[in-house]
Design an enzyme around this catalytic site. Structure first.
Site, PDB file in Angstrom:
ATOM      1  N   SER A   1       9.236  -5.376   3.023  1.00 20.35           N
ATOM      2  CA  SER A   1       9.160  -5.743   4.420  1.00 20.35           C
ATOM      3  C   SER A   1       8.349  -4.736   5.248  1.00 20.35           C
ATOM      4  O   SER A   1       7.140  -4.665   5.112  1.00 20.35           O
ATOM      5  CB  SER A   1      10.577  -5.901   4.957  1.00 20.35           C
TER       6      SER A   1
ATOM      7  N   ASP B   1      -5.608  -2.049   3.609  1.00 16.52           N
ATOM      8  CA  ASP B   1      -6.648  -2.978   4.055  1.00 16.52           C
ATOM      9  C   ASP B   1      -7.677  -2.301   4.944  1.00 16.52           C
ATOM     10  O   ASP B   1      -8.824  -2.743   5.021  1.00 16.52           O
ATOM     11  CB  ASP B   1      -6.026  -4.161   4.800  1.00 16.52           C
TER      12      ASP B   1
ATOM     13  N   LYS C   1       8.622  -9.361   0.632  1.00 16.04           N
ATOM     14  CA  LYS C   1       9.237 -10.004   1.807  1.00 16.04           C
ATOM     15  C   LYS C   1       8.240 -10.011   2.951  1.00 16.04           C
ATOM     16  O   LYS C   1       8.014  -8.994   3.597  1.00 16.04           O
ATOM     17  CB  LYS C   1      10.514  -9.296   2.226  1.00 16.04           C
TER      18      LYS C   1
END
Length: 439
Positions: free
Chosen positions: A307, A318, A332
């Site tokens: 999460s 990224d 999640k």
């Protein structure tokens, strides 16, 4: 960074009974309004289904072998309404809602363990919290709690973790099933005031710092910044590299993960959330300023990293700010909103999915590391968990849910993964580009 705070209290946690909301009033959840009367597709009442429910309700009231009062029946119906949605949507009675709010502040009476409710009501251990009764008693990630003080669970009882909480000094006995044990066994714990120290730090070698983030609480981002400043001071003002350890971190407050990412990013998106109602949609971006001094970063993850941990790892990866080392994460990728009810109870409802800066959803898939590590030969269960997001009953489908081996993450314990992350940090490929000058 805009927007600074979501208008909803959003929680990103692997364990539905421990997902967090911010205690600040500005983060209080806003009501989700009913659709306009003109929206006939949404406002049409399914009368046939309501009649069927009333018929069953009356049958139970009149003919069940023992009397059942109206309140009990209605509470069971409400819990059932949420039970089949997804593993993270749950009805929380008043006491559970108060405990839920307490844990966001990082202090409560209990044993110190993060949990995932199972379809039969039992509780799967996601991770014991560092330096708590659960950790000292040897409770392990993957353990299944099938009874508390001899009382087993019912499939529809909602938050079944309540009995774990209690006054410091009181005792609680857990009946545990562990894969490498032939039969269930009991562990008796003494509750303590659990003050979650969510960030710890140390120097691994001269110039190389280590930050362990155990969970994302209300003060985690501020603690992270303080510990990072301390490491820079110990390194003589400039770090040669930084290992951020998110292993078995079950998540917590979205805003804390966003703030930590912002501390390490000069620019770029951090995370976005998208749901069915506009209030669930948001996008967070970094503001100029890298608190680490542009030190190279490696993020260490495993199958218990869930999460908010995945939000932070995905944001740094990224944006090419960090390399990810370890094992595939929990997967999640959903956001929960806590909706208080007028009687003091609350509903924790999945309202959105989150997406990494590249637009990728990790729901039921997880984050794939750049460098894969494996547990030692003596690891419990071979290091392979059976409680990834994709294994949960009724989980939200992911974009790549059906890929072969998509949920083959492993639990990585001990110092060996830290050493491997440090070695990766020293490789030239990890070195970051110089930050653009500020002006």
């Amino acid at each position: 960074m805009q927007p600074r705070i979501l208008p909803l209290a959003l929680a990103l946690f692997a364990a539905p009974v421990f997902a967090q909301v911010s205690p600040a009033q500005d983060d209080a959840p806003a009501p989700i309004e009913a659709p306009d009367a003109e929206d006939t597709s949404a406002s049409k009442v399914p009368l046939a289904e309501i009649r069927r429910y009333v018929a069953v309700y009356n049958a139970v009231k009149e003919a069940y072998v023992e009397p059942v009062d109206d309140k009990t029946l209605m509470q069971s119906a409400i819990r059932g309404l949420l039970f089949d949605l997804d593993p993270h949507s749950v009805y929380m009675p008043h006491d559970a809602a108060e405990e839920f709010d307490e844990s966001s502040r990082g202090s409560y009476g209990g044993v110190g363990v993060e949990l995932q409710r199972q379809p039969d009501g039992s509780l799967r251990v996601i991770a014991p919290i560092d330096d708590t009764p659960a950790t000292r008693a040897g409770i392990k990630a993957g353990d299944l709690i099938i009874a508390i003080d001899g009382k087993t669970f019912k499939p529809d009882e909602g938050d079944s973790s309540g009995p774990l909480r209690g006054d410091p000094g009181s005792k609680v006995t857990l009946t545990i099933v562990r894969e490498d044990k032939p039969k269930p066994f009991d562990v008796t714990l003494t509750r303590e005031t659990i003050r979650i120290v969510s960030v710890r730090s140390r120097m691994l070698e001269p110039g190389y710092g280590y930050l362990r983030v155990a969970s994302f609480q209300a003060d985690t981002a501020a603690d992270f910044d303080r510990q990072l400043d301390k490491l820079r001071e110990q390194a003589g003002g400039a770090l040669r590299g930084l290992v951020i350890d998110l292993r078995s971190n079950p998540g917590g407050l979205l805003t804390s993960a966003v703030q930590i990412a912002d501390s390490l990013l000069e620019k770029g998106k951090i995370v976005s959330t998208r749901g069915r109602v506009p209030i669930s949609d948001a996008e967070f971006s970094a503001t100029p300023g890298d608190r680490s001094g542009n030190a190279p970063v490696v993020v260490l993850v495993d199958a218990g990293s869930a999460s908010a941990s995945e939000v932070l790892a995905g944001a740094l990866h990224d944006n090419q700010r960090a390399r990810i080392v370890g094992s595939r994460t929990f997967g999640k990728g959903s956001v929960q909103t806590v909706l208080p009810l007028d009687n003091g109870d609350s509903v924790k409802l999945t309202t959105a999915r989150y997406f990494t800066p590249s637009g990728k959803s990790i729901q039921a898939l997880g984050i794939i590391p750049d460098v894969t590590l494996h547990p030692g030969k003596d690891a419990a269960n071979g290091g392979r968990p059976d409680y990834t997001e994709a294994s949960l009953r009724g989980h939200l489908r992911g974009e790549e849910d059906d890929l072969p081996g998509a949920n083959a993450g492993e639990v990585l314990e001990g110092e060996a993964p830290i050493t491997a992350a440090l070695n990766e940090l020293k490789k030239p490929a990890v070195a970051q580009k110089e930050a653009p000058p500020k002006g």
